[in-house]
Design an enzyme around this catalytic site. Structure first.
Site, PDB file in Angstrom:
ATOM      1  N   ALA A 134      29.323 -42.173  46.369  1.00  0.00           N
ATOM      2  CA  ALA A 134      29.260 -42.213  44.900  1.00  0.00           C
ATOM      3  C   ALA A 134      29.691 -40.867  44.339  1.00  0.00           C
ATOM      4  CB  ALA A 134      27.838 -42.541  44.454  1.00  0.00           C
ATOM      5  N   CYS A 135      30.005 -40.859  43.054  1.00  0.00           N
ATOM      6  CA  CYS A 135      30.391 -39.635  42.352  1.00  0.00           C
ATOM      7  C   CYS A 135      29.340 -38.564  42.609  1.00  0.00           C
ATOM      8  CB  CYS A 135      30.509 -39.925  40.859  1.00  0.00           C
ATOM      9  SG  CYS A 135      30.891 -38.473  39.875  1.00  0.00           S
ATOM     10  N   PRO A 136      29.735 -37.363  42.921  1.00  0.00           N
ATOM     11  CA  PRO A 136      31.077 -36.783  42.887  1.00  0.00           C
ATOM     12  C   PRO A 136      31.764 -36.716  44.243  1.00  0.00           C
ATOM     13  CG  PRO A 136      29.505 -34.999  43.050  1.00  0.00           C
ATOM     14  CD  PRO A 136      28.706 -36.298  43.072  1.00  0.00           C
TER      15      PRO A 136
END
Length: 185
Positions: free
Chosen positions: A14-16
């Site tokens: 997932a981000c980042p």
């Protein structure tokens, strides 16, 4: 089907993290070579496109294969910059103090709609990162604008985009909503 010099596996991250891994891997490429990133995070398309644009690399596109998104980036030449012009930052703690004491803050949330709908700071303007370039004109370029995302990566990219469009006072909130303890809607 595009051909890549190197393939990077960012599935399940997932981000980042897709951006973090991409940034590290780009250093292994020569100008003009292509990096293929495999990701499953739906927000990675807007994230990678904005990051490439802000650093002088070329976003070539995305091919979807079921749940897997195959992103293609071409490394920029000598004028590409991983850290072009710094963006002012504010700690989440200092930002929360401002939110708690000042009703007139301009806050831009650049997370994807699904993230925003789960919880957001009351009164924010929501423009997903992938739409910032087109919709920044909805904001006043002379206002002080605090930009927030999940971790601080997308908000930094949004701030860079807005700075290039003439916004003078953009401030990146770090780390972002993942650690936010204030009021939400």
């Amino acid at each position: 089907m595009m051909k890549a010099t190197i393939v990077l596996d960012a599935k399940g991250l997932a981000c980042p993290m897709p951006i973090v891994k991409t940034k590290k891997r780009m250093k292994d490429l020569k100008a003009g070579e292509v990096l293929e990133i495999h990701a499953t995070d739906k927000g990675s398309t807007a994230d990678l496109e904005a990051w490439a644009k802000s650093t002088g690399h070329e976003y070539l596109g995305t091919e979807a294969e079921g749940e897997i998104l195959r992103h293609f980036l071409r490394k920029g030449g000598e004028h590409s910059s991983e850290n072009a012009s710094s963006i002012p930052e504010i700690s989440l703690e200092a930002f929360k103090q401002k939110v708690d004491s000042d009703e007139s803050l301009n806050i831009l949330d650049v997370r994807e709609i699904e993230e925003y709908e789960k919880a957001h700071i009351p009164g924010v303007v929501h423009i997903p990162l992938g739409e910032v370039e087109k919709r920044a004109n909805e904001l006043n370029e002379n206002d002080e604008i605090y930009i927030i995302c999940h971790s601080g990566r997308r908000s930094e990219m949004a701030a860079r985009t807005m700075k290039k469009q003439g916004f003078k006072k953009v401030i990146n909130v770090v780390p972002g909503m993942r650690d936010w303890t204030g009021k939400t809607e």
